[in-house]
Design an enzyme around this catalytic site. Structure first.
Site, PDB file in Angstrom:
ATOM      1  N   ASP A 216       0.843  -1.195   0.000  1.00  0.00           N
ATOM      2  CA  ASP A 216       0.000   0.000   0.000  1.00  0.00           C
ATOM      3  C   ASP A 216       0.885   1.254   0.000  1.00  0.00           C
ATOM      4  OD1 ASP A 216      -2.805   1.035   0.377  1.00  0.00           O
ATOM      5  OD2 ASP A 216      -1.920   1.912   2.178  1.00  0.00           O
ATOM      6  N   GLU A 275       1.529  -0.598  -5.026  1.00  0.00           N
ATOM      7  CA  GLU A 275       0.506   0.402  -5.300  1.00  0.00           C
ATOM      8  C   GLU A 275       1.259   1.729  -5.340  1.00  0.00           C
ATOM      9  OE1 GLU A 275      -3.144   3.075  -3.821  1.00  0.00           O
ATOM     10  OE2 GLU A 275      -1.469   2.564  -2.555  1.00  0.00           O
TER      11      GLU A 275
HETATM   12  C1  NOJ Z   1      -4.619   2.835  -0.975  1.00  0.00           C
HETATM   13  C2  NOJ Z   1      -5.748   1.922  -0.644  1.00  0.00           C
HETATM   14  O1  NOJ Z   1      -6.075   1.168  -1.797  1.00  0.00           O
HETATM   15  C3  NOJ Z   1      -6.885   2.792  -0.172  1.00  0.00           C
HETATM   16  O2  NOJ Z   1      -8.069   2.059  -0.038  1.00  0.00           O
HETATM   17  C4  NOJ Z   1      -6.467   3.439   1.123  1.00  0.00           C
HETATM   18  O3  NOJ Z   1      -7.478   4.344   1.532  1.00  0.00           O
HETATM   19  C5  NOJ Z   1      -5.157   4.202   0.976  1.00  0.00           C
HETATM   20  N1  NOJ Z   1      -4.173   3.465   0.238  1.00  0.00           N
HETATM   21  C6  NOJ Z   1      -4.560   4.535   2.322  1.00  0.00           C
HETATM   22  O4  NOJ Z   1      -4.038   3.379   2.927  1.00  0.00           O
END
Ligand code: NOJ
Ligand code: CA
Length: 556
Positions: A216, A275
């Site tokens: 993440d 991500e």
């Molecule tokens: C990306 C995640 O996919 C999302 O759902 C989240 O709110 C943010 N990162 C913060 O962790």
């Protein structure tokens, strides 16, 4: 033609070597996938019960969104204990059983790791709040004095992705940084203790048997030295488009390199997918250099519209930049943070047609593909959820940006909500009654359903030697279409036998005639032969097998 024009045999298991280079990975948003105990919230035991659906669908791996102990300020992306399961989702034994059962079915398991921030209820943050400014407990996070004579202005101009300043003041006057909600304080990755803690967390899950991690905010852990101002407002609109002092800093790559070494020290090709919102494809490719993470989500692909030029440009650019570093490309159309693509592509019948064609396009491209739960059912965004159910913290920025509408629980069976989501009547978000037509049960019985299309496409993808990892060659097609050829890996027996497949997609608004490159295997909608051509209506895609005949057209 119906979708089943070829006999398919059961999918072979993915080989171990480089399995991830062309894996189809299914995103399970645990809270909304399947509820085992009737409390209306999806859980790990629910995922386990529904593994047959995923095995039958024909994916290679599941990515599970966070199920760790959390106060759920951001539905689990605010982790209070990285080594335990939140009671809402089950316990560690449920996690162990899920990993075991998935492996027994040949499905790999990827779990989320959230290293940019913890929950404000994490023991470290509680300690930090109780500690004096300047002490070791605060040094695990990013605490600073405010600006102005009385320190009453935030330390810099950074804005939270969820709206408002990225800083919150604590009673003793200091401020802490949170790029997301105030309940998600950012960790200080300058601190070796943070590195050691996360290496240990990764080992904990690797030892439990997971096959990898979705990282993440992989672009956010390191901030520009001195925390300089961004210098402009409304920063969230520029995410992933420009350089910001808190995202995509060069320093993050050292962390990813160390994680790669850790992953490689385990057997079985454990992977990590970033991500990462980088300003361009070149910058994104840095995350997947050979000694860094294995994959990065291709958000540039996700964000382009239903437009042949834009699609082709992003495909070319993605293949070029990932290819430069020897990484596979990834493709993704939807996830739990964005409007579902059937809705983005126009909604209604048009959106569905395009969703079908988009699936065949994505699954024919070289590389790895991500499927977000429910896209195999053609679910659209639920835009009329009653206000009292809406809970996404991102709504603080702009109610229209709320992500609840793509997180509605899945419809499995029956004629009335909650459609077998759980054993009871409850579902944490209401499921639209008209989804009765979209249940897994109903679609399984319909050879023309979206589910049947995904199943057929995924089986063919595993079977056909020209699909999966490799390269593509563009062919000439009429205006508005994209036509490309895939060939079996050079040197393979299949290549020697001339195994090839063409994919043609009509993204224009006029019916197109494309040369019949071979035997149609699968189409997303009605096509018909016309002499040496195939008549391809707008918003339609077809796969043709050219292994035994048909001469692909000239290169563009
Ligand atoms: C990306 C995640 O996919 C999302 O759902 C989240 O709110 C943010 N990162 C913060 O962790
Ligand atoms: Ca439950």
């Amino acid at each position: 033609m119906t979708q089943h024009t070829i006999d398919v045999t059961p999918a072979p298991q993915a080989t171990v070597a480089g399995w991830w280079r062309d894996a189809v990975i299914y995103q399970v948003y645990v809270r909304s996938f399947a509820d085992s105990n009737g409390d209306g919230i999806g859980d790990l035991a629910g995922v386990r019960e529904r593994l047959p659906h995923l095995a039958e669908l024909g994916v290679d791996a599941l990515w599970l969104t966070p199920f760790y102990t959390s106060p759920m300020a951001d539905f689990g992306y605010d982790v209070a204990d990285y080594r335990d399961v939140d009671p809402i989702f089950g316990d560690l034994d449920d996690a162990r059983a899920l990993i075991r059962d998935a492996h027994d079915r040949g499905l790999r398991i990827i779990v989320d790791v959230v290293p940019n921030h913890t929950s404000d209820r994490h023991a470290w943050f509680q300690e930090a709040l109780a500690a004096e400014p300047g002490g070791a407990a605060r040094a695990r996070y990013i605490f600073r004095e405010g600006r102005g004579e009385d320190g009453s202005r935030p330390p810099n101009d950074w804005e939270s992705v969820f709206g408002g300043p990225a800083w919150t003041r604590v009673p003793d006057g200091q401020w802490y940084l949170h790029l997301f909600a105030p309940e998600q304080p950012d960790l200080n990755w300058e601190n070796p203790e943070v590195h050691a803690e996360f290496e240990d967390v990764l080992r904990f899950w690797l030892d439990l048997g997971v096959d990898g991690f979705r990282v993440d905010v992989a672009h956010g852990m390191v901030k520009a030295a001195g925390l300089p101002d961004a210098g402009f407002g409304d920063q969230v609109t520029m995410l992933g488009r420009t350089v910001l002092p808190y995202f995509d800093q060069d320093g993050v790559h050292a962390i990813h390199r160390s994680w790669r070494r850790l992953l490689d020290s385990y057997g079985g090709e454990r992977i990590a997918v970033a991500e990462a919102w980088a300003p361009n494809a070149e910058r994104l490719s840095l995350y997947v250099r050979p000694d860094e993470l294995h994959q990065a989500f291709n958000f540039h692909y996700l964000t382009v519209g239903w437009d042949p030029r834009e699609k082709r440009d992003v495909i070319d650019e993605s293949l070029r930049t990932a290819g430069q570093v020897g990484a596979p490309t990834t493709w993704v159309l939807s996830n739990h943070d964005v409007k579902r693509h059937v809705t983005r592509y126009g909604g209604g019948e048009v959106g569905l047609r395009r969703g079908r064609a988009a699936a065949l396009l994505m699954l024919a491209l070289p590389g790895s593909a991500y499927i977000y739960q429910g896209e195999e059912l053609g679910l659209s965004e639920v835009l009329d959820l009653p206000e009292e159910f809406l809970q996404d913290p991102q709504r603080a920025r702009d109610p229209e940006s709320g992500r609840d509408g793509c997180r509605v629980p899945l419809p499995w069976s029956g004629d009335a909500p909650p459609f077998g989501f759980g054993p009871g009547e409850a579902s944490w978000l209401p499921i639209p009654p008209h989804w009765a037509d979209l249940t897994v049960e109903r679609q399984s019985a319909d050879p023309d359903s979206m589910l049947s299309l995904y199943r057929a496409a995924l089986r063919l993808r595993r079977e056909h030697p020209a699909l999966g990892d490799g390269t593509l060659r563009w062919l000439v097609g009429p205006p508005g279409t994209l036509v490309f050829s895939r060939e079996a890996a050079p040197g393979s027996g299949a290549a020697a036998a001339g195994a090839r497949l063409t994919c043609a997609v009509n993204l224009g608004d006029r019916t197109a005639r494309i040369p019949a490159y071979g035997r149609p295997l699968l189409a997303s909608g009605p096509i018909r032969p016309d002499g040496d051509c195939i008549v391809l209506p707008p918003d339609t895609a077809v796969w043709c097998d050219v292994t035994t005949g048909g001469e692909p057209g000239k290169d563009r």
